[in-house]
Design a protein around this motif. Structure first.
Motif, PDB file in Angstrom:
ATOM      1  N   PRO A   1       0.501 -25.622  -5.718  1.00 21.72           N
ATOM      2  CA  PRO A   1      -0.110 -25.677  -7.052  1.00 21.72           C
ATOM      3  C   PRO A   1      -1.070 -26.853  -7.180  1.00 21.72           C
TER       4      PRO A   1
ATOM      5  N   VAL B   1      -0.126 -25.815 -14.474  1.00 18.84           N
ATOM      6  CA  VAL B   1      -0.874 -25.821 -13.213  1.00 18.84           C
ATOM      7  C   VAL B   1      -2.159 -25.021 -13.398  1.00 18.84           C
TER       8      VAL B   1
ATOM      9  N   THR C   1       9.722 -24.124 -15.482  1.00 23.19           N
ATOM     10  CA  THR C   1       9.466 -23.437 -14.213  1.00 23.19           C
ATOM     11  C   THR C   1       9.608 -24.430 -13.064  1.00 23.19           C
ATOM     12  N   PRO C   2       9.632 -23.947 -11.835  1.00 24.44           N
ATOM     13  CA  PRO C   2       9.705 -24.868 -10.689  1.00 24.44           C
ATOM     14  C   PRO C   2       8.505 -25.802 -10.609  1.00 24.44           C
ATOM     15  N   PHE C   3       7.420 -25.459 -11.266  1.00 23.05           N
ATOM     16  CA  PHE C   3       6.232 -26.307 -11.211  1.00 23.05           C
ATOM     17  C   PHE C   3       6.384 -27.540 -12.106  1.00 23.05           C
TER      18      PHE C   3
END
Lengths: 148, 130
Positions: free
Chosen positions: B84, B49, B43-45
């Motif tokens: 986040p 998170v 994911t972009p994270f």
């Protein structure tokens, strides 16, 4: 709460006013203790030793709503409104419900707004509104914000 | 009630993966984005998170400890999740009084990380009882 693997479910059928669930729920003493331990807030409750942390009620109702919606994995929680009406004792049954407020797609992301309530008789203990963002293409398209 | 405080300062919370796992169990929110490093990496994270509601609980804790029962009887919070929070981050809730009248006090609330980034911004309203 259930989350699909990386499958994006069709949430387009959710309509404003649609009730996602309506049932009696309670935060048990054990569940309240687990919640306090999870958030690291072990100080005495503001409303008495047996009062449920208000955020535990919010988490319980929100969890039931998310389960009803069956959000895909990676859904992102972008905004939250909370209104606490009165303290709730551990084990007290609340009439809980969740309703769809809006469901729209903007720039490739679906935004679902849900309103949740927890009521003790004629009194509202909790009213909450959550905005959830779900990428319409695989997760690489997720938005800012904290994941749900 | 005496005049509401001009500022509110919460305790620092170091968010850990173990705490995130505990919150997942307590809340029932087992989104793999919080718990599964392999999933989160895609994911972009980039990595797991914390739940937004876990971090928001620190803001509610600040208000509950500052106002006690008044927070539970009419408190309102409108929050936006801005960034986040990762395991290892240290976050602290703060509040600044923006207005007060006969019936209520309004605060601008933020949960800020160790880098000074507001991960949550919110407006809180607390009833002022005589």
């Amino acid at each position: 709460m259930s989350f699909g693997a990386d499958v994006i479910l069709d949430l387009s059928t959710l309509e404003p006013g649609q009730c996602l669930f309506s049932r009696s729920m309670a935060v048990s003493a054990d569940a309240a203790a687990s919640f306090r331990a999870a958030v690291g807030d072990e100080e005495p409750a503001a409303a008495g030793d047996h009062a449920v942390p208000p955020m535990a009620i919010a988490a319980m109702v929100m969890g039931a709503a998310m389960e009803a919606v069956e959000l895909p994995a990676g859904a992102v929680h972008t905004a939250q409104e909370l209104e606490f009406g009165r303290p709730v004792e551990e084990g007290v049954m609340l009439a809980c419900s969740a309703t769809v407020v809006s469901n729209s797609v903007r720039r490739g992301t679906r935004f679902i707004v849900l309103e949740m309530r927890g009521e003790d008789g004629a009194e509202t203990a909790l009213r909450a509104r959550a905005t959830i963002a779900i990428a319409q293409t695989p997760i690489a398209h997720a938005t800012d914000g904290a994941p749900e | 009630m005496s005049a509401p405080p001009a500022s509110l300062a919460g305790v620092a919370h170091k968010v850990t993966q173990a705490q995130i796992a505990k919150y997942a169990e307590a809340s029932g929110d087992r989104n793999p984005l919080h718990l599964d490093a392999e999933f989160a990496a895609a994911t972009p994270f980039g990595r797991p998170v914390a739940h937004g509601m876990l971090v928001l609980a620190f803001a509610s804790e600040l208000l509950a400890h500052s106002f006690g029962r008044a927070w539970l009887c009419g408190g309102k919070l409108r929050a936006r999740f801005r960034s986040p929070v990762y395991p290892g981050d240290v976050v602290t809730a703060h509040g600044t009084l923006t207005s007060a009248d006969a019936g209520q006090a309004t605060y601008r609330v933020a949960v800020r990380n160790q880098d000074g980034v507001d991960v949550i911004t919110a407006e809180a309203t607390v009833p002022l009882t005589p």
